[in-house]
Enzyme design. Structure first.
Site, PDB file in Angstrom:
ATOM      1  N   HIS A 112      39.018  42.540   3.267  1.00 11.51           N
ATOM      2  CA  HIS A 112      38.354  41.239   3.141  1.00 11.51           C
ATOM      3  C   HIS A 112      38.411  40.603   4.528  1.00 11.51           C
ATOM      4  O   HIS A 112      39.500  40.245   5.005  1.00 11.51           O
ATOM      5  CB  HIS A 112      39.090  40.335   2.144  1.00 11.51           C
ATOM      6  CG  HIS A 112      39.156  40.879   0.755  1.00 11.51           C
ATOM      7  ND1 HIS A 112      38.283  40.494  -0.245  1.00 11.51           N
ATOM      8  CD2 HIS A 112      40.007  41.770   0.194  1.00 11.51           C
ATOM      9  CE1 HIS A 112      38.595  41.122  -1.361  1.00 11.51           C
ATOM     10  NE2 HIS A 112      39.639  41.912  -1.119  1.00 11.51           N
TER      11      HIS A 112
ATOM     12  N   HIS B  64      43.279  45.579   1.993  1.00 10.16           N
ATOM     13  CA  HIS B  64      43.864  45.556   0.663  1.00 10.16           C
ATOM     14  C   HIS B  64      43.972  46.978   0.118  1.00 10.16           C
ATOM     15  O   HIS B  64      42.964  47.614  -0.179  1.00 10.16           O
ATOM     16  CB  HIS B  64      43.005  44.694  -0.264  1.00 10.16           C
ATOM     17  CG  HIS B  64      43.645  44.449  -1.595  1.00 10.16           C
ATOM     18  ND1 HIS B  64      43.006  43.766  -2.604  1.00 10.16           N
ATOM     19  CD2 HIS B  64      44.866  44.782  -2.090  1.00 10.16           C
ATOM     20  CE1 HIS B  64      43.803  43.691  -3.648  1.00 10.16           C
ATOM     21  NE2 HIS B  64      44.933  44.310  -3.361  1.00 10.16           N
TER      22      HIS B  64
ATOM     23  N   GLU C 159      29.607  34.642  27.564  1.00  9.04           N
ATOM     24  CA  GLU C 159      29.645  35.101  26.182  1.00  9.04           C
ATOM     25  C   GLU C 159      30.065  36.558  26.063  1.00  9.04           C
ATOM     26  O   GLU C 159      30.839  36.918  25.168  1.00  9.04           O
ATOM     27  CB  GLU C 159      28.280  34.880  25.527  1.00  9.04           C
ATOM     28  CG  GLU C 159      27.967  33.407  25.292  1.00  9.04           C
ATOM     29  CD  GLU C 159      26.635  33.191  24.624  1.00  9.04           C
ATOM     30  OE1 GLU C 159      26.527  32.294  23.782  1.00  9.04           O
ATOM     31  OE2 GLU C 159      25.681  33.929  24.943  1.00  9.04           O
TER      32      GLU C 159
ATOM     33  N   ASP D   4      29.568  38.229   1.124  1.00  5.62           N
ATOM     34  CA  ASP D   4      29.590  37.301  -0.002  1.00  5.62           C
ATOM     35  C   ASP D   4      28.930  35.959   0.307  1.00  5.62           C
ATOM     36  O   ASP D   4      28.581  35.232  -0.625  1.00  5.62           O
ATOM     37  CB  ASP D   4      31.023  37.085  -0.475  1.00  5.62           C
ATOM     38  CG  ASP D   4      31.517  38.249  -1.324  1.00  5.62           C
ATOM     39  OD1 ASP D   4      30.678  38.942  -1.916  1.00  5.62           O
ATOM     40  OD2 ASP D   4      32.740  38.468  -1.402  1.00  5.62           O
TER      41      ASP D   4
ATOM     42  N   ASP E 229      29.071  23.193  25.790  1.00  4.35           N
ATOM     43  CA  ASP E 229      29.187  22.963  24.351  1.00  4.35           C
ATOM     44  C   ASP E 229      29.484  24.297  23.681  1.00  4.35           C
ATOM     45  O   ASP E 229      28.581  25.096  23.427  1.00  4.35           O
ATOM     46  CB  ASP E 229      27.875  22.359  23.847  1.00  4.35           C
ATOM     47  CG  ASP E 229      27.987  21.816  22.434  1.00  4.35           C
ATOM     48  OD1 ASP E 229      29.040  22.016  21.807  1.00  4.35           O
ATOM     49  OD2 ASP E 229      27.015  21.193  21.955  1.00  4.35           O
TER      50      ASP E 229
ATOM     51  N   ASP F 106      32.926  24.668  15.622  1.00 11.64           N
ATOM     52  CA  ASP F 106      32.120  23.976  16.633  1.00 11.64           C
ATOM     53  C   ASP F 106      32.964  22.834  17.186  1.00 11.64           C
ATOM     54  O   ASP F 106      33.077  21.764  16.588  1.00 11.64           O
ATOM     55  CB  ASP F 106      30.832  23.463  15.978  1.00 11.64           C
ATOM     56  CG  ASP F 106      29.878  22.831  16.978  1.00 11.64           C
ATOM     57  OD1 ASP F 106      30.274  22.643  18.143  1.00 11.64           O
ATOM     58  OD2 ASP F 106      28.745  22.509  16.584  1.00 11.64           O
TER      59      ASP F 106
ATOM     60  N   GLY G 135      31.333  37.778  -8.457  1.00 11.91           N
ATOM     61  CA  GLY G 135      31.639  39.039  -9.112  1.00 11.91           C
ATOM     62  C   GLY G 135      33.081  39.077  -9.548  1.00 11.91           C
ATOM     63  O   GLY G 135      33.568  38.209 -10.280  1.00 11.91           O
ATOM     64  N   ASN G 136      33.808  40.076  -9.075  1.00 18.29           N
ATOM     65  CA  ASN G 136      35.177  40.270  -9.525  1.00 18.29           C
ATOM     66  C   ASN G 136      36.200  39.439  -8.764  1.00 18.29           C
ATOM     67  O   ASN G 136      37.308  39.216  -9.256  1.00 18.29           O
ATOM     68  CB  ASN G 136      35.562  41.749  -9.429  1.00 18.29           C
ATOM     69  CG  ASN G 136      35.301  42.325  -8.050  1.00 18.29           C
ATOM     70  OD1 ASN G 136      34.176  42.261  -7.546  1.00 18.29           O
ATOM     71  ND2 ASN G 136      36.311  42.893  -7.417  1.00 18.29           N
ATOM     72  N   TYR G 137      35.850  38.963  -7.556  1.00 13.74           N
ATOM     73  CA  TYR G 137      36.836  38.243  -6.741  1.00 13.74           C
ATOM     74  C   TYR G 137      36.615  36.746  -6.776  1.00 13.74           C
ATOM     75  O   TYR G 137      35.496  36.256  -6.953  1.00 13.74           O
ATOM     76  CB  TYR G 137      36.798  38.728  -5.293  1.00 13.74           C
ATOM     77  CG  TYR G 137      37.737  39.891  -5.029  1.00 13.74           C
ATOM     78  CD1 TYR G 137      39.115  39.697  -5.021  1.00 13.74           C
ATOM     79  CD2 TYR G 137      37.247  41.166  -4.795  1.00 13.74           C
ATOM     80  CE1 TYR G 137      39.984  40.755  -4.790  1.00 13.74           C
ATOM     81  CE2 TYR G 137      38.110  42.232  -4.563  1.00 13.74           C
ATOM     82  CZ  TYR G 137      39.485  42.017  -4.559  1.00 13.74           C
ATOM     83  OH  TYR G 137      40.335  43.063  -4.338  1.00 13.74           O
TER      84      TYR G 137
END
Length: 616
Positions: A415, A574, A462, A279, A563, A422, A361-363
């Site tokens: 969802h 859902h 990482e 989204d 950093d 940061d 849209g719908n959400y």
């Protein structure tokens, strides 16, 4: 935005039919911002993404505003920006002009195309959508009266794949006919019947005004200072979050906002397996922000900020009241009752709320940042809107969807949000520890075997930063500055406390598994890079994956005393209930950032007691 548009169009007359997918500030270098003093000068730059509809080519431009010239021009072959507002009407228009699609409607005894509403839907990356063409699906619903909730009436097993540049219908999927569910799904005042009549007024009154101040995009409240902005893809973003600790302005977060989100559907049926919506990167969370209404979206003594986004012609478009700022009482902040003396000390907690709501849209998604007087920061997403639906034959059920109304089901889905944090705890030389609370094997010194130990593991690189939740160990992640200590000699720190939730269920070999790799881990840590803002990369639309975080961490950069940026995945699985229909009550997901040794003692000790007239 106007300067950027004019510079681009003047310098590149070869653009035939340009659409500006975005124009944003190219944020100054972090070191320039952190060392900035009043009166310092620095170059202001913007970054523009341009789609030429003539050939589908995408370009990125870097523009110097002061000089009014292009600093950089990059041909971005093979990528697709988010679905743009002028493109929303193309799939409906093309589908309803296609004989095959109209024949599919007739198979379902739908003779009036004017009663058909079509949603343009991002197509993902599958064999039918894996070429270079810029495509979207046209998905139909049947309308009853004007203003109808069309999700109550899905036209099952019919859709059209549309080229957004040529407006050609590439393919029509026309499967088994399923009757359109008959029941209305309207939820407006006139549709639901008599309203409750026993609610008394509840007023939030601050006769002397709020305790916060807003100056441009700068917000100050109690000991807090921060800036807020609305970004076209990310939506609400916080910048430069600091806390005034006994006269010392201390940095906590340099920048915080949504990295990406994905909504994968777990229904293998032909109408749903391909649905997985990014989204932010495919739609634009900021571009979809609401204009908020006092008393409805926000309650109390409110201040607003407008949002500015570029439309596809390169003009600045104002979203009025896109960001809401207000205070809330939040119950008891701290309290103690001394049973011997009968004396009580209690303080009320108050929090500052900075929020924005976006509808895609719908959400509908509400994004809320809460700042507390004790140094706590909380993030919460409020999910509401209308569930996506499918039609079922009368008298049947579906193991991958739950019935919510007669012949109407809500497919299982997730969802999943990824938030980019940061950090800059008293500077940018920070380290991250994974912290578990465990039963300790104390041996003979612990005859009852009840000793508790805290185990902290330094995350050094990482690739080692991909971590999962473990609620049984109260797992959290602590960011520290090992070069700055509190009065007890401890490195100052903040901990990220996850609110337990799911991660991506789809297998990593699937299309959404490759594209939404960020959702496979609860935590990622990367070394700061100014061009790494979006968890699924800058262009997830139609991208095959992998992209974003799983690619970046392959460099395996060192994370110790560096950093660092934390990326936290949170969300919900859902499985729809009847109570989620026809409109879904708000569901909540989020996390908390709490100081751990950042302060020398409780920073909310100086909160004054409530006036005696308020305590009875």
């Amino acid at each position: 935005m106007r300067i950027t548009r004019d510079v681009v169009l003047d310098a590149h007359g070869e653009l035939v039919s340009p659409l500006f997918a975005s124009i944003t500030l190219d944020e100054p270098a972090k070191e320039s911002v952190l060392s900035f003093k009043e009166g310092d000068d620095f170059a202001r730059q913007t970054r523009a993404v341009i789609l030429d509809r003539e050939n589908g080519q995408v370009y990125e431009a870097l523009v110097a505003l002061g000089a009014g010239r292009i600093l950089g021009w990059e041909d971005k072959s093979g990528v697709h920006p988010a679905l743009l507002p002028p493109e929303y009407e193309i799939p409906p228009r093309a589908a309803l002009a296609d004989d095959r699609f109209l024949a599919g409607l007739l198979r379902r005894s739908i003779t009036d195309p004017a009663r058909v509403r079509i949603d343009p839907v991002m197509a993902g990356h599958y064999p039918t959508t894996s070429g270079d063409r810029r495509v979207a699906w046209a998905v139909p619903y049947l309308l009853d009266p004007d203003g109808d909730n069309h999700y109550a009436h899905p036209i099952e097993n019919l859709r059209a794949l549309v080229d957004l540049l040529t407006e050609e219908v590439i393919d029509v999927v026309d499967g088994d006919v399923v009757a359109v569910p008959p029941e209305s799904g309207n939820f407006d005042v006139n549709s639901v019947g008599p309203q409750r009549a026993d609610l008394k007024p509840l007023e939030i009154v601050q006769p002397d005004g709020p305790s916060f101040q807003v100056d441009g995009n700068l917000i100050t409240w109690q000991r807090w200072s921060l800036r807020a902005s609305l970004q076209p893809l990310e939506g609400l973003v916080l910048h430069g979050v600091t806390y005034n600790d006994q006269g010392r302005e201390r940095s906590i977060l340099y920048r915080a906002g949504l990295g990406e989100m994905v909504v994968p559907y777990g229904d293998p049926h032909n109408g749903f397996y391909w649905r997985n919506y990014f989204d932010a990167g495919e739609g634009g969370m900021g571009r979809s922000a609401n204009s908020l209404m006092l008393g409805c979206d926000c309650l109390g003594e409110i201040r607003y900020m407008d949002g500015l986004v570029a439309d596809t012609a390169g003009n600045a478009e104002t979203i009025t009241n896109a960001i809401c700022i207000h205070e809330e009482d939040f119950g008891i902040g701290w309290k103690h009752y001394d049973w011997m003396s009968g004396h009580t000390e209690v303080r009320r907690s108050r929090r500052l709320v900075v929020s924005s709501i976006s509808s895609l849209g719908n959400y509908d998604y509400g994004f809320f940042w809460y700042l507390y007087q004790d140094g706590t920061i909380q993030f919460e997403v409020k999910l509401t809107g209308i569930i996506l639906t499918k039609a079922l034959p009368a008298g049947t059920t579906d193991e991958h969807a739950n019935l919510v109304a007669p012949q109407l089901a809500g497919p299982h889905h997730q969802h999943l949000f990824n938030v980019r944090l940061d950090f800059a705890l008293d500077g940018v030389q920070n380290s991250v520890y994974e912290v578990d609370t465990e039963l300790d094997d104390g041996g003979e010194s612990d005859p009852e075997a009840g000793a508790i130990a805290v185990k902290a593991t330094l995350i050094e690189t990482e690739l080692a930063s991909r971590r999962q939740n473990d609620p049984l160990k109260s797992r959290h992640w602590r960011v520290v500055n090992r070069k700055v200590h509190n009065r007890l000699g401890q490195p100052v720190g903040y901990k990220l406390v996850p609110h337990q939730g799911p991660l991506l269920l789809a297998d990593e070999r699937t299309s959404v598994g490759r594209r939404a790799g960020f959702a496979r881990y609860a935590l990622w840590v990367t070394r700061f890079a100014p061009d790494e803002l979006h968890s699924a990369g800058d262009y997830p639309n139609l991208h095959p994956g992998p992209m974003g975080l799983p690619v970046w961490i392959e460099r395996d950069r060192d994370l110790v005393d560096s950093d660092v940026v934390l990326w936290h995945t949170l969300g919900t699985s859902h499985t729809a209930r009847p109570e989620d229909w026809p409109i879904m009550p708000v569901d909540y997901v989020g996390f908390t950032l709490k100081p751990v040794g950042f302060f020398d003692r409780n920073p909310a000790l100086d909160v004054p007691p409530s006036p005696r007239s308020h305590c009875h």
